[in-house]
Design a protein around this motif. Structure first.
Motif, PDB file in Angstrom:
ATOM      1  N   PRO A 213      44.175  35.274  40.226  1.00 34.89           N
ATOM      2  CA  PRO A 213      43.336  34.455  39.304  1.00 34.89           C
ATOM      3  C   PRO A 213      41.965  34.900  39.468  1.00 34.89           C
ATOM      4  O   PRO A 213      41.640  35.209  40.541  1.00 34.89           O
ATOM      5  CB  PRO A 213      43.585  32.923  39.846  1.00 34.89           C
ATOM      6  CG  PRO A 213      44.343  33.084  40.974  1.00 34.89           C
ATOM      7  CD  PRO A 213      44.915  34.198  41.040  1.00 34.89           C
ATOM      8  N   GLN A 218      34.079  37.381  37.888  1.00 29.15           N
ATOM      9  CA  GLN A 218      34.913  38.356  37.491  1.00 29.15           C
ATOM     10  C   GLN A 218      35.011  37.698  35.833  1.00 29.15           C
ATOM     11  O   GLN A 218      35.023  38.511  34.931  1.00 29.15           O
ATOM     12  CB  GLN A 218      36.189  38.440  38.155  1.00 29.15           C
ATOM     13  CG  GLN A 218      36.135  39.341  39.191  1.00 29.15           C
ATOM     14  CD  GLN A 218      37.653  39.095  40.037  1.00 29.15           C
ATOM     15  OE1 GLN A 218      38.315  38.201  40.003  1.00 29.15           O
ATOM     16  NE2 GLN A 218      37.942  40.335  40.624  1.00 29.15           N
ATOM     17  N   GLY A 242      33.725  45.073  47.220  1.00 34.13           N
ATOM     18  CA  GLY A 242      34.453  43.758  47.449  1.00 34.13           C
ATOM     19  C   GLY A 242      34.189  42.602  46.420  1.00 34.13           C
ATOM     20  O   GLY A 242      34.741  41.475  46.695  1.00 34.13           O
ATOM     21  N   LYS A 245      35.091  44.105  41.444  1.00 34.90           N
ATOM     22  CA  LYS A 245      34.762  45.284  40.277  1.00 34.90           C
ATOM     23  C   LYS A 245      36.253  45.680  39.626  1.00 34.90           C
ATOM     24  O   LYS A 245      36.467  45.902  38.561  1.00 34.90           O
ATOM     25  CB  LYS A 245      33.888  46.207  40.493  1.00 34.90           C
ATOM     26  CG  LYS A 245      32.659  45.888  40.991  1.00 34.90           C
ATOM     27  CD  LYS A 245      31.632  47.163  41.023  1.00 34.90           C
ATOM     28  CE  LYS A 245      32.076  47.917  42.246  1.00 34.90           C
ATOM     29  NZ  LYS A 245      31.782  47.198  43.512  1.00 34.90           N
ATOM     30  N   THR A 246      36.979  46.555  40.458  1.00 35.27           N
ATOM     31  CA  THR A 246      38.156  46.999  40.340  1.00 35.27           C
ATOM     32  C   THR A 246      39.064  46.035  39.419  1.00 35.27           C
ATOM     33  O   THR A 246      39.665  46.738  38.414  1.00 35.27           O
ATOM     34  CB  THR A 246      38.810  47.795  41.519  1.00 35.27           C
ATOM     35  OG1 THR A 246      37.822  48.324  42.335  1.00 35.27           O
ATOM     36  CG2 THR A 246      39.935  48.577  41.305  1.00 35.27           C
ATOM     37  N   ARG A 279      47.492  50.770  43.644  1.00 32.67           N
ATOM     38  CA  ARG A 279      47.084  49.719  42.818  1.00 32.67           C
ATOM     39  C   ARG A 279      47.286  50.012  41.090  1.00 32.67           C
ATOM     40  O   ARG A 279      47.901  48.975  40.599  1.00 32.67           O
ATOM     41  CB  ARG A 279      45.607  49.495  42.793  1.00 32.67           C
ATOM     42  CG  ARG A 279      45.325  48.036  43.239  1.00 32.67           C
ATOM     43  CD  ARG A 279      44.161  47.628  43.810  1.00 32.67           C
ATOM     44  NE  ARG A 279      43.394  46.638  43.114  1.00 32.67           N
ATOM     45  CZ  ARG A 279      42.066  46.526  43.406  1.00 32.67           C
ATOM     46  NH1 ARG A 279      41.145  47.151  44.163  1.00 32.67           N
ATOM     47  NH2 ARG A 279      41.335  45.444  42.673  1.00 32.67           N
TER      48      ARG A 279
HETATM   49  P1  ADP Z   1      35.334  46.290  44.261  1.00 33.36           P
HETATM   50  O1  ADP Z   1      35.949  46.923  43.129  1.00 33.36           O
HETATM   51  O2  ADP Z   1      34.246  45.415  43.797  1.00 33.36           O
HETATM   52  O3  ADP Z   1      35.284  46.892  45.806  1.00 33.36           O
HETATM   53  P2  ADP Z   1      38.027  44.979  44.339  1.00 33.36           P
HETATM   54  O4  ADP Z   1      38.518  44.657  42.783  1.00 33.36           O
HETATM   55  O5  ADP Z   1      38.572  46.285  44.982  1.00 33.36           O
HETATM   56  O6  ADP Z   1      36.541  45.093  44.233  1.00 33.36           O
HETATM   57  O7  ADP Z   1      38.503  43.695  45.074  1.00 33.36           O
HETATM   58  C1  ADP Z   1      37.977  43.562  46.517  1.00 33.36           C
HETATM   59  C2  ADP Z   1      39.422  42.825  47.182  1.00 33.36           C
HETATM   60  O8  ADP Z   1      39.778  41.461  46.704  1.00 33.36           O
HETATM   61  C3  ADP Z   1      40.779  43.567  46.880  1.00 33.36           C
HETATM   62  O9  ADP Z   1      41.486  43.368  47.929  1.00 33.36           O
HETATM   63  C4  ADP Z   1      41.547  42.841  45.581  1.00 33.36           C
HETATM   64  O10 ADP Z   1      42.727  42.839  45.776  1.00 33.36           O
HETATM   65  C5  ADP Z   1      40.864  41.402  45.955  1.00 33.36           C
HETATM   66  N1  ADP Z   1      40.652  40.612  44.723  1.00 33.36           N
HETATM   67  C6  ADP Z   1      40.064  41.207  43.440  1.00 33.36           C
HETATM   68  N2  ADP Z   1      40.006  40.028  42.728  1.00 33.36           N
HETATM   69  C7  ADP Z   1      40.326  38.954  43.348  1.00 33.36           C
HETATM   70  C8  ADP Z   1      40.690  37.618  43.009  1.00 33.36           C
HETATM   71  N3  ADP Z   1      40.343  37.266  41.554  1.00 33.36           N
HETATM   72  N4  ADP Z   1      41.084  36.620  43.729  1.00 33.36           N
HETATM   73  C9  ADP Z   1      41.521  37.277  45.104  1.00 33.36           C
HETATM   74  N5  ADP Z   1      41.610  38.552  45.326  1.00 33.36           N
HETATM   75  C10 ADP Z   1      40.847  39.406  44.609  1.00 33.36           C
END
Ligand code: ADP
Ligand code: ZN
Length: 742
Positions: A213, A218, A242, A245-246, A279
């Motif tokens: 979620p 986000q 963290g 963004k991804t 991923r």
């Molecule tokens: P970024 O690209 O900003 O570094 P990520 O999208 O990779 O961030 O997310 C960082 C971590 O948090 C990853 O391990 C991801 O799986 C987890 N994550 C991302 N969005 C969520 C969410 N909505 N709830 C829980 N965990 C999340």
């Protein structure tokens, strides 16, 4: 003059001018722009690409040769991609033939047909269609997968294989009478028409995947990007490491896929981001096509073909993937948009990030640039309203932002690059079962071999550079030209035993082994990962937690996620502090913030220790006290005052030769010619920062203008001219538009 339509202008992959005109006297109509043709060239023949059908040629009719044949029944490159490539050739002042050839997989350049080598294609029989895949799933999950996949249409064996189906499964299904090979004639009709991903197809090939979620940040980011998508525009997704963004752009990609549109996702280096690729695979399954230069030729062509015919709903790739063919584009994402590897530094010197923005604009699709440390150009574009700025300032989880502390190397003892406070902090973290990352942008054992008697430093014979000591290999190596010689400790002049001064990653690695003999230590640099498969192994050991300390170069700063790291040490922040390049501040700040981003777990804050001789340096102070935003504002102010990009536009004209004089003469002529242009400032010629490299003398001339048009006009005028100059024959020269380094 020949009649229109019987002339074709062809881009041939040679470093010359633009297109070459040929006659088309075949029975059929002249091949359309974007089609490969074989043409006589010099004493042999070449494969080129039709650019256009000119109304007339500058050559007299008797000089025109006839093209031999067309290689493709229909254009290989569609009008949009051909147009983008022609724009890039023009903008970067690079010969169109080489630009087009850069964009094509090697096998197509060599004339291989674009169609797949034909294996059988399978489809469901009526009996197979009547099978309920759900019921079958319990007994034979693989078989059920194949039936479900084929329910969306006939598939080639190669496609079925990509979903994990084995030959045995397919044989069994044929025996059961549920699937059958499609006869050749039935296939022929549909093969040439591009297939589009349909919503049903998208759903069937992405395995059931439940994304987490969304966080508030986000959700907000997604909404704002979607708004910006109509009409399509560019977004800068600026979020700390963290922050999720991804996950945001993966959601966007999933939405596009569900709507039957393709997404193009650019990443700096595939090998360094196995977690992202994993991923993507998990989420998008067989809809994914991966494109990068290390792929074997066949796979590269297969990925290209799947992008072109729409079977790939998600194309992920490095720099050159920005030229991937797309039949139903919906979105372009540039991850880690600040990364220098988006700029090609030789031959066709283009910026994949900038081309991505332009291509998205031409396609009318949104483009998302993502980074925790945006380039100052993108930052400026966002602040001035050209891009929509979307910020994600919070990390996901309770861990929060890492604490950053500076260690003054002037006040603390250090050994082989490791200060006492850093060693203490490491020991504490290791005792708690955590991992430690150490960043040092210098590979090898030691950067200097010094004789205390003669006070001489061992230098490369071919470069203006010191040789690096590679102690374990018993060699002195030049990191600039690659030359190596045997390491002799005795000074060749006086015989004194020489000293290895300074520390590289190998030396730190050795010191760590001495300090922590029971811990597994990993090294992430070009020497440790040059063997095939070694990079993946080092990364896997680190992310599994087996490796307790990882020491590495710039490679460490890329998007890895080592979940157990709570301490990051930057061993030498000073390497970037006093650079001569106007971008060295920016690069240092990005590196520090990126490595710092590796510290901290979801549930536990991280700590970053930065070792420096100059703890009071204003740049460091601003970055550490106020963060990247404040740094970026400050740095942009400085750029504005000095008139550097993004407040001006640059083109670097470089030249080199084994002698100095012809280089100077050539650039002197460029200078004289350029001096006539108004609104363009000419700086130089001057020796390159490292004047001699690989035995060649290098000089450069910088052209600078406030607005872009006068600079472009000057280059358009001058570059074709310069190709014919007498002075140009004695040197190697190149143009770098929007250079990263000056
Ligand atoms: P970024 O690209 O900003 O570094 P990520 O999208 O990779 O961030 O997310 C960082 C971590 O948090 C990853 O391990 C991801 O799986 C987890 N994550 C991302 N969005 C969520 C969410 N909505 N709830 C829980 N965990 C999340
Ligand atoms: Zn050298």
């Amino acid at each position: 003059m020949k009649k229109a339509g019987s002339l074709i202008r062809v881009a041939v992959p040679v470093p010359l001018a633009d297109g070459f005109d040929y006659l088309w006297d075949g029975e059929a109509a002249a091949p359309l722009p974007g089609t490969r043709v074989e043409v006589p060239f010099g004493r042999g023949h070449r494969i080129g690409i039709v650019l256009e059908h000119p109304a007339e040629s500058g050559l007299p009719p008797e000089k025109l040769k006839a093209a031999r044949r067309a290689l493709d029944p229909e254009p290989l490159l569609g009008p949009e991609l051909l147009g983008t490539l022609r724009w890039a050739a023009d903008y970067y002042q690079h010969p169109i033939g080489e630009v087009l050839s850069h964009a094509l997989p090697g096998l197509l350049r060599k004339g291989r047909p674009v169609e797949a080598a034909r294996g059988p294609t399978y489809r469901l029989t009526d009996a197979g269609a009547a099978q309920a895949a759900d019921a079958l799933r319990k007994k034979a999950a693989r078989q059920a997968d194949v039936l479900e996949y084929l329910a969306t249409g006939a598939r080639s064996i190669a496609e079925l294989r990509r979903t994990g189906a084995t030959a045995a499964t397919l044989r069994r299904l044929v025996e059961l009478g549920w699937i059958e090979a499609v006869p050749d004639c039935a296939r022929a009709g549909s093969a040439s028409a591009p297939q589009r991903p349909t919503p049903a197809l998208a759903a069937s090939i992405a395995p059931a995947f439940a994304p987490p979620p969304l966080t508030d940040d986000q959700r907000n980011a997604l909404e704002r990007i979607r708004e910006n998508g109509k009409p399509a525009g560019a977004c800068l997704l600026y979020g700390v490491t963290g922050s999720g963004k991804t996950e945001v752009f993966l959601r966007l990609v999933a939405e596009e896929l569900a709507a039957g549109r393709q997404s193009l996702l650019l990443v700096p280096e595939i090998g360094l981001t196995p977690q992202l690729v994993a991923r993507l695979e998990e989420r998008f399954g067989a809809a994914l096509a991966v494109m990068h230069s290390a792929l074997p030729d066949g796979e590269r062509l297969a990925a290209w073909r799947r992008a072109r015919d729409g079977q790939a709903g998600v194309v992920v790739g490095t720099r050159s993937a920005v030229f991937a063919p797309l039949v139903r584009p919906g979105l372009i994402v540039v991850d880690e948009e600040h990364d220098a590897s988006y700029k090609q530094q030789q031959g066709f010197r283009y910026s994949a990030r900038d081309v991505a923005v332009l291509r998205a604009h031409r396609l009318g699709v949104p483009v998302v640039l993502a980074s925790a440390t945006p380039s100052l150009e993108s930052f400026h574009n966002a602040k001035s309203g050209r891009y929509r700025l979307i910020e994600m300032p919070r990390r996901i989880g309770a861990g929060g932002a890492p604490r950053i502390r500076v260690i003054d190397l002037g006040r603390h003892a250090s050994r082989q690059g490791l200060s006492t406070p850093l060693i203490d902090a490491m020991s504490r973290r290791l005792a708690n079962g955590r991992q430690v990352l150490l960043f040092l942008n210098r590979r090898g054992f030691a950067p200097t071999l010094f004789c205390p008697t003669c006070c001489e430093v061992e230098e490369c014979a071919r470069c203006d550079a010191r040789l690096t000591v590679h102690a374990s290999a018993g060699e002195l190596r030049c990191h600039h030209c690659g030359s190596a010689r045997r390491l002799a400790w005795a000074c060749p002049r006086c015989g004194t035993e020489r000293a290895a001064v300074g520390a590289g990653t190998q030396r730190v690695d050795e010191e760590l082994k001495r300090l922590y003999p029971d811990e597994r230590i990993g090294r992430l640099d070009r020497d440790a990962t040059s063997r095939k498969g070694a990079l993946g192994a080092v990364l896997a050991e680190a992310s599994s937690g087996n490796t307790r300390i990882v020491v590495g170069t710039q490679m460490l700063t890329k998007g890895h996620d080592f979940p157990n790291v709570t301490l990051v040490g930057v061993l030498n922040a000073d390497q970037g502090l006093f650079g001569t390049d106007f971008r060295s501040d920016e690069r240092l700040a990005q590196t520090i913030v990126q490595v710092a981003g590796r510290a901290g777990r979801r549930d536990e804050p991280g700590e970053v220790l930065i070792q420096t001789q100059h703890p009071g340096h204003p740049l460091l102070a601003c970055l550490l006290a106020k963060g990247y935003d404040a740094f970026a504002e400050l740095a942009l102010d400085a750029r504005r005052r000095a008139g550097w990009p993004p407040f001006s536009h640059l083109a670097m004209w470089r030249a080199e030769a084994t002698q100095r004089a012809p280089v100077a003469a050539f650039l002197e002529r460029v200078r004289a010619a350029a001096a006539r242009a108004s609104h363009v400032k000419v700086l130089g010629p001057a020796p390159a920062p490292m004047e001699r490299k690989g035995g060649r003398y290098r000089m450069q001339l910088l052209l600078q203008s406030r607005e872009r048009p006068p600079l472009r006009a000057l280059l358009a005028d001058l570059v074709p001219d310069a190709r014919g100059w007498r002075e140009a024959r004695k040197v190697r020269w190149s143009i770098d538009v929007d250079p990263l380094e000056v």
